[in-house]
Design a protein around this motif. Structure first.
Motif, PDB file in Angstrom:
ATOM      1  N   ARG A   1      66.863  53.700  23.604  1.00  6.38           N
ATOM      2  CA  ARG A   1      66.761  52.668  24.644  1.00  6.38           C
ATOM      3  C   ARG A   1      65.460  52.801  25.426  1.00  6.38           C
ATOM      4  NH1 ARG A   1      72.373  53.909  25.293  1.00  6.38           N
ATOM      5  NH2 ARG A   1      71.921  55.210  27.110  1.00  6.38           N
ATOM      6  N   ILE A   2      65.035  54.044  25.662  1.00  6.69           N
ATOM      7  CA  ILE A   2      63.782  54.271  26.382  1.00  6.69           C
ATOM      8  C   ILE A   2      62.609  53.699  25.588  1.00  6.69           C
ATOM      9  CG2 ILE A   2      62.144  56.044  27.138  1.00  6.69           C
ATOM     10  CD1 ILE A   2      64.585  57.798  27.812  1.00  6.69           C
ATOM     11  N   LYS A   3      62.582  53.981  24.288  1.00  6.42           N
ATOM     12  CA  LYS A   3      61.500  53.467  23.453  1.00  6.42           C
ATOM     13  C   LYS A   3      61.494  51.944  23.439  1.00  6.42           C
ATOM     14  CE  LYS A   3      60.383  55.336  19.597  1.00  6.42           C
ATOM     15  NZ  LYS A   3      60.425  55.857  18.206  1.00  6.42           N
ATOM     16  N   GLN A   4      62.668  51.351  23.331  1.00  4.16           N
ATOM     17  CA  GLN A   4      62.749  49.898  23.322  1.00  4.16           C
ATOM     18  C   GLN A   4      62.305  49.310  24.658  1.00  4.16           C
ATOM     19  OE1 GLN A   4      63.275  47.868  20.750  1.00  4.16           O
ATOM     20  NE2 GLN A   4      63.320  49.728  19.499  1.00  4.16           N
ATOM     21  N   LYS A   5      62.676  49.986  25.738  1.00  2.00           N
ATOM     22  CA  LYS A   5      62.290  49.516  27.070  1.00  2.00           C
ATOM     23  C   LYS A   5      60.769  49.526  27.224  1.00  2.00           C
ATOM     24  CE  LYS A   5      64.674  51.105  30.530  1.00  2.00           C
ATOM     25  NZ  LYS A   5      65.173  51.990  31.639  1.00  2.00           N
ATOM     26  N   ILE A   6      60.139  50.607  26.754  1.00  2.00           N
ATOM     27  CA  ILE A   6      58.682  50.709  26.859  1.00  2.00           C
ATOM     28  C   ILE A   6      58.001  49.677  25.967  1.00  2.00           C
ATOM     29  CG2 ILE A   6      56.693  52.199  26.420  1.00  2.00           C
ATOM     30  CD1 ILE A   6      58.453  54.573  27.168  1.00  2.00           C
ATOM     31  N   LYS A   7      58.482  49.541  24.743  1.00  2.00           N
ATOM     32  CA  LYS A   7      57.899  48.565  23.823  1.00  2.00           C
ATOM     33  C   LYS A   7      58.001  47.151  24.381  1.00  2.00           C
ATOM     34  CE  LYS A   7      58.537  51.026  19.435  1.00  2.00           C
ATOM     35  NZ  LYS A   7      59.236  51.033  18.126  1.00  2.00           N
ATOM     36  N   GLN A   8      59.153  46.831  24.975  1.00  2.00           N
ATOM     37  CA  GLN A   8      59.350  45.497  25.525  1.00  2.00           C
ATOM     38  C   GLN A   8      58.385  45.221  26.666  1.00  2.00           C
ATOM     39  OE1 GLN A   8      61.550  43.083  24.314  1.00  2.00           O
ATOM     40  NE2 GLN A   8      60.258  41.833  25.658  1.00  2.00           N
TER      41      GLN A   8
END
Length: 203
Positions: free
Chosen positions: A175-182
């Protein structure tokens, strides 16, 4: 992973030193300190973004570890046990900094122009776009990111350090990676080479 830290002590030698210290032969603790001092310093510096604070934190962590080592049992890897102490110590320091800055802003808002510890960390290690994305993470999320990506801790070790189930931490990391990518996509920017390495780290 981005970096690799090698512990110069063999597992059997480390166990021998720990047992010796637990038996009262405290002079052997220096060898344990020497083995873990550099990786712990790098971890503290990445979290605190201040060399002097990191050095002080490492000293405090080793003091706490020495005081608690009598209760250490080899069911848990010593590195994970030690990093758990470091994890809580750094979180407490960062929370204290935030509280201090809130009070200073309340009484002297015109003088509060210095960057926070988190902002200093971002400015030193990441692009402005990634720094902004990381600033939106909680302290625990950023700690997880540092421990997983830079310190190369396994999810089993992270579970010990953070007191969470490994599967839950793996999902949180996703979720952290997705949050940063978004957030990077929303800004219409692509991370540079180091940022790309961070975001593409196998989790």
């Amino acid at each position: 992973m981005l970096t690799t830290h090698y512990n110069p002590l063999e597992a059997s030698e480390l166990e021998r030193l720990i047992s010796a210290v637990q038996a009262g032969e405290t002079e052997h603790y220096a060898a344990i300190v020497q083995a873990f001092q550099q990786p712990l310093y790098h971890y503290c510096w990445r979290m605190l973004a201040n060399r002097q604070d990191a050095e002080d934190a490492v000293q405090d962590i080793f003091v706490k570890a020495y005081e608690a080592i009598a209760g250490y049992v080899p069911k848990v890897h010593f590195s994970a046990w030690l990093y758990r102490i470091a994890y809580h110590h750094c979180l407490n320091l960062l929370r204290r900094r935030r509280l201090q800055k809130q009070w200073l802003r309340l009484f002297r808002p015109s003088e509060m122009t210095a960057a926070s510890a988190e902002e200093e960390l971002d400015n030193r290690l990441y692009t402005p776009a990634l720094a902004a994305a990381l600033a939106a993470l909680s302290l625990e999320e950023r700690n997880l990111l540092v421990l997983r990506v830079f310190e190369e801790k396994s999810y089993a070790e992270l579970g010990v350090i953070m007191g969470k189930k490994p599967d839950a931490l793996k999902k949180r990391m996703s979720r952290i990676k997705q949050k940063i990518k978004q957030q990077l996509q929303n800004k219409g920017e692509e991370a540079w080479s180091e940022s790309a390495s961070i975001m593409n780290t196998t989790i």
